[in-house]
Write a protein that holds these residues in place. Sequence first.
Motif, PDB file in Angstrom:
ATOM      1  N   ASN A   1      -0.045 -14.835  -1.877  1.00 54.52           N
ATOM      2  CA  ASN A   1       0.869 -14.187  -0.937  1.00 54.52           C
ATOM      3  C   ASN A   1       2.322 -14.523  -1.247  1.00 54.52           C
ATOM      4  OD1 ASN A   1      -0.292 -12.791   1.826  1.00 54.52           O
ATOM      5  ND2 ASN A   1      -1.811 -14.106   0.863  1.00 54.52           N
ATOM      6  N   ASN A   2       2.587 -15.778  -1.591  1.00 52.49           N
ATOM      7  CA  ASN A   2       3.957 -16.170  -1.935  1.00 52.49           C
ATOM      8  C   ASN A   2       4.433 -15.459  -3.199  1.00 52.49           C
ATOM      9  OD1 ASN A   2       4.271 -17.876   0.237  1.00 52.49           O
ATOM     10  ND2 ASN A   2       3.670 -19.722  -0.877  1.00 52.49           N
ATOM     11  N   GLU A   3       3.540 -15.308  -4.185  1.00 57.16           N
ATOM     12  CA  GLU A   3       3.917 -14.616  -5.425  1.00 57.16           C
ATOM     13  C   GLU A   3       4.252 -13.153  -5.145  1.00 57.16           C
ATOM     14  OE1 GLU A   3       0.996 -17.364  -8.271  1.00 57.16           O
ATOM     15  OE2 GLU A   3       0.504 -15.269  -7.866  1.00 57.16           O
ATOM     16  N   ILE A   4       3.421 -12.481  -4.346  1.00 52.68           N
ATOM     17  CA  ILE A   4       3.664 -11.074  -4.049  1.00 52.68           C
ATOM     18  C   ILE A   4       4.892 -10.910  -3.167  1.00 52.68           C
ATOM     19  CG2 ILE A   4       2.680  -8.990  -3.026  1.00 52.68           C
ATOM     20  CD1 ILE A   4       1.443  -9.938  -5.706  1.00 52.68           C
ATOM     21  N   ASP A   5       5.098 -11.832  -2.247  1.00 51.89           N
ATOM     22  CA  ASP A   5       6.310 -11.825  -1.410  1.00 51.89           C
ATOM     23  C   ASP A   5       7.548 -11.905  -2.297  1.00 51.89           C
ATOM     24  OD1 ASP A   5       8.300 -12.099   0.460  1.00 51.89           O
ATOM     25  OD2 ASP A   5       7.434 -13.837   1.466  1.00 51.89           O
TER      26      ASP A   5
ATOM     27  N   PRO B   1      -6.494  -4.600   2.309  1.00 51.47           N
ATOM     28  CA  PRO B   1      -5.290  -5.386   2.606  1.00 51.47           C
ATOM     29  C   PRO B   1      -4.973  -5.357   4.097  1.00 51.47           C
ATOM     30  CG  PRO B   1      -4.707  -3.289   1.609  1.00 51.47           C
ATOM     31  CD  PRO B   1      -6.204  -3.397   1.517  1.00 51.47           C
ATOM     32  N   LYS B   2      -4.468  -6.463   4.600  1.00 50.17           N
ATOM     33  CA  LYS B   2      -4.130  -6.555   6.014  1.00 50.17           C
ATOM     34  C   LYS B   2      -2.941  -7.483   6.193  1.00 50.17           C
ATOM     35  CE  LYS B   2      -7.614 -10.171   6.732  1.00 50.17           C
ATOM     36  NZ  LYS B   2      -8.823 -10.577   7.477  1.00 50.17           N
ATOM     37  N   ASN B   3      -2.392  -7.468   7.401  1.00 45.85           N
ATOM     38  CA  ASN B   3      -1.278  -8.333   7.776  1.00 45.85           C
ATOM     39  C   ASN B   3      -0.128  -8.197   6.776  1.00 45.85           C
ATOM     40  OD1 ASN B   3      -2.879  -9.156   9.926  1.00 45.85           O
ATOM     41  ND2 ASN B   3      -3.752 -10.850   8.778  1.00 45.85           N
ATOM     42  N   LYS B   4       0.448  -9.318   6.335  1.00 40.31           N
ATOM     43  CA  LYS B   4       1.636  -9.218   5.483  1.00 40.31           C
ATOM     44  C   LYS B   4       1.311  -8.669   4.102  1.00 40.31           C
ATOM     45  CE  LYS B   4       1.690 -14.081   3.944  1.00 40.31           C
ATOM     46  NZ  LYS B   4       2.533 -15.299   3.868  1.00 40.31           N
ATOM     47  N   MET B   5       0.067  -8.858   3.630  1.00 40.39           N
ATOM     48  CA  MET B   5      -0.293  -8.287   2.334  1.00 40.39           C
ATOM     49  C   MET B   5      -0.280  -6.767   2.395  1.00 40.39           C
ATOM     50  SD  MET B   5      -0.999  -9.196  -0.796  1.00 40.39           S
ATOM     51  CE  MET B   5      -1.841 -10.763  -1.012  1.00 40.39           C
ATOM     52  N   GLU B   6      -0.713  -6.205   3.502  1.00 38.13           N
ATOM     53  CA  GLU B   6      -0.658  -4.757   3.666  1.00 38.13           C
ATOM     54  C   GLU B   6       0.781  -4.269   3.668  1.00 38.13           C
ATOM     55  OE1 GLU B   6      -2.361  -1.187   6.564  1.00 38.13           O
ATOM     56  OE2 GLU B   6      -2.513  -3.291   7.202  1.00 38.13           O
ATOM     57  N   PHE B   7       1.670  -5.057   4.294  1.00 39.06           N
ATOM     58  CA  PHE B   7       3.090  -4.698   4.324  1.00 39.06           C
ATOM     59  C   PHE B   7       3.672  -4.679   2.916  1.00 39.06           C
ATOM     60  CE2 PHE B   7       7.486  -6.276   4.295  1.00 39.06           C
ATOM     61  CZ  PHE B   7       8.112  -5.252   5.001  1.00 39.06           C
ATOM     62  N   PHE B   8       3.340  -5.712   2.108  1.00 37.24           N
ATOM     63  CA  PHE B   8       3.886  -5.799   0.758  1.00 37.24           C
ATOM     64  C   PHE B   8       3.362  -4.687  -0.146  1.00 37.24           C
ATOM     65  CE2 PHE B   8       4.052 -10.631   1.508  1.00 37.24           C
ATOM     66  CZ  PHE B   8       5.350 -10.552   1.980  1.00 37.24           C
ATOM     67  N   LEU B   9       2.129  -4.248   0.083  1.00 39.80           N
ATOM     68  CA  LEU B   9       1.458  -3.369  -0.880  1.00 39.80           C
ATOM     69  C   LEU B   9       1.345  -1.917  -0.439  1.00 39.80           C
ATOM     70  CD1 LEU B   9      -1.484  -5.744  -1.901  1.00 39.80           C
ATOM     71  CD2 LEU B   9       0.737  -5.482  -3.025  1.00 39.80           C
ATOM     72  N   LYS B  10       1.786  -1.601   0.782  1.00 42.25           N
ATOM     73  CA  LYS B  10       1.497  -0.263   1.300  1.00 42.25           C
ATOM     74  C   LYS B  10       2.156   0.855   0.508  1.00 42.25           C
ATOM     75  CE  LYS B  10       5.169  -0.333   4.827  1.00 42.25           C
ATOM     76  NZ  LYS B  10       5.434  -0.253   6.267  1.00 42.25           N
ATOM     77  N   ASN B  11       3.235   0.573  -0.221  1.00 45.77           N
ATOM     78  CA  ASN B  11       3.889   1.608  -1.018  1.00 45.77           C
ATOM     79  C   ASN B  11       3.859   1.284  -2.507  1.00 45.77           C
ATOM     80  OD1 ASN B  11       4.636   3.375   1.069  1.00 45.77           O
ATOM     81  ND2 ASN B  11       6.347   2.057   1.618  1.00 45.77           N
TER      82      ASN B  11
END
Length: 304
Positions: free
Chosen positions: A73-77, A96-106
């Motif tokens: 998560n830190n790497e993707i952030d 994906p869910k929570n903050k991972m979904e936010f990072f990856l949705k687009n």
Amino acid sequence: MAHDVFISYSSRNTEFAEAVCEKLEDNGIECWIAPRNIKTGTNYAKEIMDGLDLAKMVVLVFSKDAQDSEYVNNEIDTAFSNNKPIVSFKVDDSFPKNKMEFFLKNTQWLDASPSTLKEKNKTLESCYDQLVKDVRRILEKVENGEVFGYEHTPTPVIPHKEKGFFEKYKLPIIGIVLVLIAVTGFMLFSGMGNDSSADETNETGISIGYVGLEDYGDNNYAYFVFGTIDGNLSNSSDDVIHIDYYDDAGKIVDSSDTKIADIEGNILGSIDVTKKDVSKVSVELQDKKGKVLYSLESDNIIEQ
């Protein structure tokens, strides 16, 4: 030295990550992957952040294990914050869910999950071939100087699972329940005065979330202490976070010292070891003379 792709993955998906790396490099795409590209005797966290910084893009081996890994998560952030292109290679049937979904949705996705392979009569090898094509296309855009903002990434193919009634409305429901609990508590305890036995507030603004254990293979491990620091402390260059790492017998395995001003993200400190023998950590906030201003402990060890 700069490289094309940083591969982000959970150690539990090493087989997929190494296959992705091999396929990309067989096609002339230079990769950075842990632990292969980490120099012996160096700090894992710093080496990984340097590898990510020098990469042109990121390939994420997405799975439930990756999603549950705070390190991934830190790497993707970090990649998201630095506007690096991210391609997700989905290898299981999780979503994906929570903050991972936010990072990856687009971002661009490749679905190589077992259910999708079966449904579409595809092979894993064909997904690796498609990954090479997508990575090459994105690298060409990067090398041509195109700004890779997430408002104009390639058409996302992020999988979504239809949500049930409770999942759709769980936040409002939880909010209502919390309000009812708060009102009930106030009604029960109002007028009773202050309780002098109440816990003291940690005025230093430091807390421990958990201790993460990363297995890099070949008896190479790293422990990372994840926590939070109040913003008022981040400007202090003199105060130090001192961490002692204990084994089951109460013996100190190793220690780390990190200046408040040098701490990045949620990692308060880390060590590299050759065996999994840490069972507890103690964290101290010290001033420049070594005086202990505050201390706390945690035995919440989570293998990532």
